[in-house]
Scaffold this motif. Structure first.
Motif, mmCIF file in Angstrom:
data_model
loop_
_atom_site.group_PDB
_atom_site.id
_atom_site.type_symbol
_atom_site.label_atom_id
_atom_site.label_comp_id
_atom_site.label_asym_id
_atom_site.label_seq_id
_atom_site.Cartn_x
_atom_site.Cartn_y
_atom_site.Cartn_z
ATOM 1 N N GLN A 152 -10.218 -11.474 -5.770
ATOM 2 C CA GLN A 152 -10.063 -10.113 -6.264
ATOM 3 C C GLN A 152 -9.117 -9.345 -5.339
ATOM 4 O O GLN A 152 -9.289 -9.356 -4.121
ATOM 5 N N VAL A 153 -8.119 -8.698 -5.936
ATOM 6 C CA VAL A 153 -7.193 -7.877 -5.155
ATOM 7 C C VAL A 153 -7.679 -6.431 -5.207
ATOM 8 O O VAL A 153 -7.637 -5.789 -6.250
ATOM 9 N N GLU A 154 -8.161 -5.952 -4.087
ATOM 10 C CA GLU A 154 -8.645 -4.580 -4.006
ATOM 11 C C GLU A 154 -7.505 -3.671 -3.541
ATOM 12 O O GLU A 154 -6.862 -3.941 -2.526
ATOM 13 N N GLY A 155 -7.269 -2.622 -4.312
ATOM 14 C CA GLY A 155 -6.216 -1.675 -3.958
ATOM 15 C C GLY A 155 -6.678 -0.249 -4.131
ATOM 16 O O GLY A 155 -7.757 0.016 -4.667
ATOM 17 N N LYS A 156 -5.844 0.668 -3.696
ATOM 18 C CA LYS A 156 -6.126 2.086 -3.828
ATOM 19 C C LYS A 156 -5.059 2.744 -4.709
ATOM 20 O O LYS A 156 -4.004 2.166 -4.963
ATOM 21 N N ARG A 157 -5.378 3.930 -5.179
ATOM 22 C CA ARG A 157 -4.390 4.676 -5.947
ATOM 23 C C ARG A 157 -3.105 4.806 -5.142
ATOM 24 O O ARG A 157 -3.126 5.186 -3.967
ATOM 25 N N GLY A 158 -1.992 4.467 -5.778
ATOM 26 C CA GLY A 158 -0.703 4.501 -5.104
ATOM 27 C C GLY A 158 -0.231 3.150 -4.611
ATOM 28 O O GLY A 158 0.954 2.986 -4.292
ATOM 29 N N ASP A 159 -1.143 2.166 -4.548
ATOM 30 C CA ASP A 159 -0.742 0.814 -4.169
ATOM 31 C C ASP A 159 -0.080 0.123 -5.358
ATOM 32 O O ASP A 159 -0.350 0.450 -6.523
ATOM 33 N N ASP A 180 -15.168 -5.706 -7.964
ATOM 34 C CA ASP A 180 -15.998 -5.680 -9.182
ATOM 35 C C ASP A 180 -15.694 -4.483 -10.074
ATOM 36 O O ASP A 180 -16.401 -4.258 -11.056
ATOM 37 N N GLY A 181 -14.668 -3.719 -9.749
ATOM 38 C CA GLY A 181 -14.295 -2.564 -10.558
ATOM 39 C C GLY A 181 -13.003 -2.801 -11.310
ATOM 40 O O GLY A 181 -12.082 -1.985 -11.251
ATOM 41 N N ALA A 182 -12.925 -3.948 -11.997
ATOM 42 C CA ALA A 182 -11.738 -4.364 -12.757
ATOM 43 C C ALA A 182 -10.530 -4.660 -11.882
ATOM 44 O O ALA A 182 -9.402 -4.344 -12.251
ATOM 45 N N LEU A 188 0.850 -1.069 -11.070
ATOM 46 C CA LEU A 188 0.945 0.145 -10.259
ATOM 47 C C LEU A 188 -0.361 0.911 -10.436
ATOM 48 O O LEU A 188 -0.658 1.427 -11.517
ATOM 49 N N TYR A 189 -1.157 0.973 -9.379
ATOM 50 C CA TYR A 189 -2.509 1.523 -9.494
ATOM 51 C C TYR A 189 -2.518 3.047 -9.430
ATOM 52 O O TYR A 189 -2.000 3.647 -8.483
ATOM 53 N N PRO A 225 0.810 -1.222 0.000
ATOM 54 C CA PRO A 225 0.000 0.000 0.000
ATOM 55 C C PRO A 225 0.843 1.272 0.000
ATOM 56 O O PRO A 225 1.924 1.323 0.594
ATOM 57 N N GLY A 226 0.325 2.294 -0.699
ATOM 58 C CA GLY A 226 0.909 3.629 -0.643
ATOM 59 C C GLY A 226 2.328 3.742 -1.145
ATOM 60 O O GLY A 226 3.042 4.666 -0.743
ATOM 61 N N LEU A 227 2.745 2.854 -2.037
ATOM 62 C CA LEU A 227 4.130 2.890 -2.505
ATOM 63 C C LEU A 227 4.395 4.083 -3.421
ATOM 64 O O LEU A 227 5.508 4.596 -3.482
#
Length: 222
Positions: A187-194, A142-144, A134-135, A21-23
């Motif tokens: 499903q791997v759920e991540g956030k922007r920056g992960d 369910d959002g790709a 890199l997100y 996370p947050g990389l």
């Protein structure tokens, strides 16, 4: 200096993937996302401008390439269990842009990378050190999201070693994944920056985006 905890190392060895996370600092990720929107000539606030946009797009802008840091490269070396080689940030990047799609959520089925027959990559030695996504936007359920099969890298490696001649090349191995009991994908759920890192033999898949906002991610092989 270690960038990862012992538990993270254990999880990567066991599962074949690791979400860090947050990389990517949020301001850098935001600028990279904006650069992709600009190149696509689309407005993030106007879905009518999203139609017929490419799934894959190449980028060489400084804003996009800035997401690759020396610290990230050092983390990759740590995951691979090797010394950090001389490293220069890439001069271009490839984005996978998954815009909202109609219908129910589905994934595309497990595969391994570098498995096109025309490329003829061998299984051993490995054709890449490590793969990553890199997100630049959130990757929600369910959002790709990327789908991964935990522990699949060990099963696939064992299959490859069971018949080195039959499974000499990556495409040969990929073609028979259906012979393996890989279990259930998650499903791997991540956030922007992960950043999602995965072993080169980890089975994974893209999926549909049933949400109302695109998922942007940079696919990179180390």
């Amino acid at each position: 200096m270690s960038f990862l905890s012992p538990d993270q190392h254990t999880a990567f060895d066991r599962d074949g993937f690791l979400l860090v996370p947050g990389l990517i600092p949020d301001d850098i990720a935001a600028k990279a996302e904006a650069a992709i929107w600009e190149k696509l000539r689309a407005d993030p606030s106007d879905p009518s401008t999203w139609e017929d946009k490419p799934v894959g797009s190449g980028h060489d802008s400084p804003e996009v390439c800035a997401i690759f840091t020396k610290e990230m490269a050092q983390l990759v070396a740590e995951l691979c269990g090797e010394a950090q080689p001389d490293w220069q940030p890439p001069r271009s990047a490839f984005a996978i842009n998954i815009f909202p799609q109609p219908g129910p959520w589905v994934h595309h089925g497990p595969h391994i990378d570098h498995a096109l027959e025309r490329d003829s990559f061998v299984v051993f030695p490995r054709p890449m050190r490590l793969a990553s996504l890199l997100y630049l936007t959130d990757s929600k359920r369910d959002g790709a999201p990327t789908v991964v099969w935990p522990g699949s890298h060990k099963k696939i490696e064992a299959l490859a070693k069971s018949d080195p001649e039959r499974f000499k090349r990556m495409f040969m191995l990929n073609n028979v994944l259906g012979e393996l009991d890989l279990g259930e994908g998650i499903q791997v759920e991540g956030k922007r920056g992960d950043v999602l890192f995965y072993h080169y033999l980890c089975a994974h898949s893209g999926s549909h985006n049933t949400r109302n906002y695109p998922r942007f991610a940079i696919a990179h092989k180390w």
